[in-house]
Design a protein around this motif. Structure first.
Motif, PDB file in Angstrom:
ATOM      1  N   GLY A  26      -4.487 -42.568 -12.458  1.00 42.02           N
ATOM      2  CA  GLY A  26      -5.764 -41.946 -12.797  1.00 42.02           C
ATOM      3  C   GLY A  26      -7.150 -42.388 -12.027  1.00 42.02           C
ATOM      4  N   TYR A  27      -6.980 -43.370 -11.344  1.00 38.47           N
ATOM      5  CA  TYR A  27      -8.338 -44.103 -10.353  1.00 38.47           C
ATOM      6  C   TYR A  27      -8.307 -43.568  -9.164  1.00 38.47           C
ATOM      7  CZ  TYR A  27     -11.939 -47.229  -9.235  1.00 38.47           C
ATOM      8  OH  TYR A  27     -13.188 -47.748  -8.938  1.00 38.47           O
ATOM      9  N   LEU A  28      -9.312 -42.675  -8.583  1.00 30.85           N
ATOM     10  CA  LEU A  28      -9.352 -42.306  -7.322  1.00 30.85           C
ATOM     11  C   LEU A  28     -10.311 -43.099  -6.589  1.00 30.85           C
ATOM     12  CD1 LEU A  28     -10.209 -38.433  -8.428  1.00 30.85           C
ATOM     13  CD2 LEU A  28      -8.060 -39.851  -8.491  1.00 30.85           C
ATOM     14  N   PRO A  52     -23.982 -50.590  -8.661  1.00 30.87           N
ATOM     15  CA  PRO A  52     -24.576 -50.222 -10.015  1.00 30.87           C
ATOM     16  C   PRO A  52     -23.672 -49.924 -11.018  1.00 30.87           C
ATOM     17  CG  PRO A  52     -24.538 -48.416  -8.194  1.00 30.87           C
ATOM     18  CD  PRO A  52     -24.010 -49.544  -7.631  1.00 30.87           C
ATOM     19  N   ALA A  53     -24.262 -49.823 -12.220  1.00 36.20           N
ATOM     20  CA  ALA A  53     -23.301 -49.681 -13.404  1.00 36.20           C
ATOM     21  C   ALA A  53     -22.761 -48.490 -13.414  1.00 36.20           C
ATOM     22  CB  ALA A  53     -24.304 -49.927 -14.675  1.00 36.20           C
ATOM     23  N   GLY A  54     -21.471 -48.317 -13.805  1.00 39.30           N
ATOM     24  CA  GLY A  54     -20.829 -46.884 -13.875  1.00 39.30           C
ATOM     25  C   GLY A  54     -20.394 -46.462 -12.993  1.00 39.30           C
ATOM     26  N   VAL A  55     -19.904 -47.232 -11.683  1.00 33.73           N
ATOM     27  CA  VAL A  55     -19.354 -46.567 -10.483  1.00 33.73           C
ATOM     28  C   VAL A  55     -17.796 -47.139 -10.462  1.00 33.73           C
ATOM     29  CG1 VAL A  55     -21.473 -46.592  -9.228  1.00 33.73           C
ATOM     30  CG2 VAL A  55     -19.998 -48.607  -9.047  1.00 33.73           C
ATOM     31  N   GLY A  56     -17.247 -47.575 -11.385  1.00 31.88           N
ATOM     32  CA  GLY A  56     -15.673 -48.003 -11.560  1.00 31.88           C
ATOM     33  C   GLY A  56     -15.481 -49.198 -10.920  1.00 31.88           C
ATOM     34  N   LYS A  57     -16.379 -50.174 -11.195  1.00 31.53           N
ATOM     35  CA  LYS A  57     -15.790 -51.395 -10.935  1.00 31.53           C
ATOM     36  C   LYS A  57     -15.036 -52.066 -11.875  1.00 31.53           C
ATOM     37  CE  LYS A  57     -20.120 -53.138 -10.896  1.00 31.53           C
ATOM     38  NZ  LYS A  57     -20.729 -51.794 -11.559  1.00 31.53           N
ATOM     39  N   THR A  58     -15.233 -52.013 -13.273  1.00 30.83           N
ATOM     40  CA  THR A  58     -14.352 -52.562 -14.344  1.00 30.83           C
ATOM     41  C   THR A  58     -12.810 -51.790 -14.052  1.00 30.83           C
ATOM     42  OG1 THR A  58     -16.315 -53.416 -15.685  1.00 30.83           O
ATOM     43  CG2 THR A  58     -14.008 -53.092 -16.749  1.00 30.83           C
ATOM     44  N   GLN A  59     -13.222 -50.434 -14.286  1.00 31.95           N
ATOM     45  CA  GLN A  59     -12.104 -49.583 -14.226  1.00 31.95           C
ATOM     46  C   GLN A  59     -10.998 -49.932 -12.948  1.00 31.95           C
ATOM     47  OE1 GLN A  59     -11.164 -47.442 -16.544  1.00 31.95           O
ATOM     48  NE2 GLN A  59      -9.450 -47.462 -15.528  1.00 31.95           N
ATOM     49  N   ARG A 224     -15.260 -36.568  -3.990  1.00 31.41           N
ATOM     50  CA  ARG A 224     -14.585 -37.504  -4.939  1.00 31.41           C
ATOM     51  C   ARG A 224     -15.154 -37.468  -6.311  1.00 31.41           C
ATOM     52  NH1 ARG A 224     -13.997 -43.366  -5.945  1.00 31.41           N
ATOM     53  NH2 ARG A 224     -15.908 -43.750  -4.624  1.00 31.41           N
ATOM     54  N   ILE A 228     -12.795 -36.823  -9.535  1.00 29.40           N
ATOM     55  CA  ILE A 228     -12.713 -37.726 -10.695  1.00 29.40           C
ATOM     56  C   ILE A 228     -12.919 -36.927 -11.882  1.00 29.40           C
ATOM     57  CG2 ILE A 228     -13.965 -39.534 -11.852  1.00 29.40           C
ATOM     58  CD1 ILE A 228     -14.493 -40.868  -9.138  1.00 29.40           C
ATOM     59  N   LYS A 232     -10.279 -36.077 -15.198  1.00 29.42           N
ATOM     60  CA  LYS A 232     -10.564 -36.254 -16.443  1.00 29.42           C
ATOM     61  C   LYS A 232     -10.352 -35.291 -17.446  1.00 29.42           C
ATOM     62  CE  LYS A 232     -11.883 -40.342 -14.972  1.00 29.42           C
ATOM     63  NZ  LYS A 232     -11.216 -41.773 -15.523  1.00 29.42           N
ATOM     64  N   ILE A 262     -21.071 -42.346 -13.048  1.00 32.85           N
ATOM     65  CA  ILE A 262     -19.961 -41.382 -13.279  1.00 32.85           C
ATOM     66  C   ILE A 262     -19.384 -40.959 -14.442  1.00 32.85           C
ATOM     67  CG2 ILE A 262     -17.639 -41.061 -12.520  1.00 32.85           C
ATOM     68  CD1 ILE A 262     -17.979 -43.066  -9.954  1.00 32.85           C
ATOM     69  N   SER A 263     -19.588 -41.998 -15.152  1.00 31.46           N
ATOM     70  CA  SER A 263     -19.129 -41.842 -16.636  1.00 31.46           C
ATOM     71  C   SER A 263     -20.141 -40.743 -17.370  1.00 31.46           C
ATOM     72  CB  SER A 263     -19.098 -43.027 -17.519  1.00 31.46           C
ATOM     73  OG  SER A 263     -19.682 -44.095 -16.958  1.00 31.46           O
TER      74      SER A 263
END
Ligand SMILES: Nc1ncnc2c1ncn2[C@@H]1O[C@H](COP(=O)(O)OP(=O)(O)O)[C@@H](O)[C@H]1O
Ligand SMILES: [Mg+2]
Length: 396
Positions: A26-28, A52-59, A224, A228, A232, A262-263
């Motif tokens: 599930g990660y592109l 930046p926040a919300g670009v999928g780093k933690t994910q 991309r 994504i 989802k 992204i979120s």
């Protein structure tokens, strides 16, 4: 490091395979991300993800754990974090409980002493009982090092941590070991796959960067992001999702305090799907704008821009290139952080102010193994548990 096992990660055989396996989970990832992750598993180096926040780093770290079948251990960094919350603490309560239960035994030990000094000396001969692994409460970093099975260690938002914690991390990242004065040096049983993330609220030290593979994550390209969105299953029709992606990209070009991530695109798509929208018009978009824009001033700016962003000439029809004169933010280079994308601007300003000049000199922490380094590392350790007070030294 002789006891450390090197756990090759056999599941990832190539860059392409890495991208595919992440996709299956599930990660592109794009090619650059796939390359960095694949290299990380081969070179056994930590990866530093900035962006930046919300670009999928933690994910990305979470997906790495899933893909490799490893347990994820997460250290969430925050301002003022004590290193004892990151490394380990002595379990004071448990020590106290044991002393209570063993009161009689302790009484026997000191029964024939004549004064306080003698009694204290007698007790201190038994220190090692109370400062043993039994009473050690491992926090994420020690837990990752001592884990019986290989893990992914996520050190999230390291830019929020203070410099003292960053210094602690240096030892861990270069030696994969933690020294506990009362016990000794604990070496990693298995090398963890380490992922650090930073929202760029302040610069990290050169010493930290030097130890890591480096990857800037930026907002994805339109294809991309649409991919994504599709993955989802937001319930929004493809054609509308494609337009929505373009509109969000347009919003990112405005000087917003917090650019939509992204979120937020995902949330917006879900919202519009729930409303049963079958055409994107200015009314429905501005009615739902609060899903993507979180500050009042941003709302105004975004609201004003919506009609322009919705203008048919500015929208790319599905399946076509970007032949239009309207510019959609492809200029987001990977080299520069987004000053407006941090979700904690006030904190950012505070930290920037604290960022003393010269602190990022390569020599700040001294050469590895140098005296400077141990001096720096020892700073700020006084707040450790009572046991470690004054006693704690790090190997040079
Ligand atoms: N490449 C991606 N593939 C799939 N989902 C993604 C991707 N990048 C971001 N996302 C989505 O965006 C959300 C926010 O990402 P997150 O990792 O929390 O951002 P960050 O840590 O960079 O602030 C994730 O939960 C995920 O749903
Ligand atoms: Mg994150």
């Amino acid at each position: 490091m002789s006891t450390t096992t090197t756990d090759a990660v056999p599941v990832l055989t190539s860059v392409e395979d890495t991208i595919e396996q992440f996709r299956d989970h599930g990660y592109l990832a794009d090619h650059r991300m796939g390359t960095t992750v694949f290299l990380q598993t081969r070179l056994e180096k930590p990866v530093l993800l900035e962006g930046p926040a919300g670009v999928g780093k933690t994910q990305l770290a979470q997906s790495l754990a899933e893909v490799t079948g490893r347990r994820l251990i997460r250290l969430q960094c925050y301002e003022g974090q004590d290193e004892s919350k990151a490394l380990y603490e002595w379990d004071y309560g448990k020590q106290l409980l044991y002393t209570q239960i063993l009161r009689e035994k302790i009484g026997q030990i000191v029964s024939d002493t004549t004064d306080l000094t003698e009694a204290v000396d007698r007790i201190s001969a038994h220190d090692s009982v109370f400062f043993s692994e039994r009473f050690l409460a491992a926090r994420p970093l020690l837990e990752a090092i001592t884990s019986e099975d290989p893990v992914v260690l996520l050190i999230d938002e390291v830019d929020r941590a203070d410099e003292a914690l960053e210094a602690v991390l240096l030892e861990l990242l270069s030696e994969f070991q933690i020294s506990i004065p009362e016990i000794g040096t604990v070496r990693a049983k298995h090398l963890p796959l380490v992922v650090l993330t930073s929202n760029n609220t302040r610069d990290l030290s050169a010493a930290l960067k030097r130890r890591c593979l480096h990857l800037f994550l930026d907002y994805p390209g339109p294809e991309r992001e649409l991919d994504i969105l599709r993955s989802k299953e937001t319930g929004l029709r493809d054609a509308l999702a494609a337009r929505l992606v373009e509109i969000v990209r347009g919003l990112r070009e405005l000087e917003l305090r917090k650019a939509p991530s992204i979120s937020e695109t995902i949330d917006w798509a879900r919202t519009l799907a729930v409303l049963g929208v079958d055409e994107l018009d200015a009314t429905v978009l501005s009615d739902t704008l609060s899903v993507v824009v979180k500050y009042e001033r941003d709302m105004r700016r975004a609201g004003e821009a919506l009609p322009r962003l919705l203008d048919p000439n500015a929208v790319v029809p599905e399946g076509h290139g970007h032949g239009h004169d309207h510019h959609h933010g492809h200029g987001h280079s990977h080299e520069h952080p987004h000053p407006h994308s941090d979700d904690d601007l006030d904190g950012r300003e505070v930290r920037l102010a604290k960022d003393s000049p010269g602190r990022h000199d390569t020599d700040y922490y001294g050469a590895p193994g140098g005296l400077d380094r141990s001096r720096q590392v020892n700073q700020g350790q006084g707040s450790r548990s009572f046991a470690g007070r004054g006693a704690r030294k790090r190997p040079v």
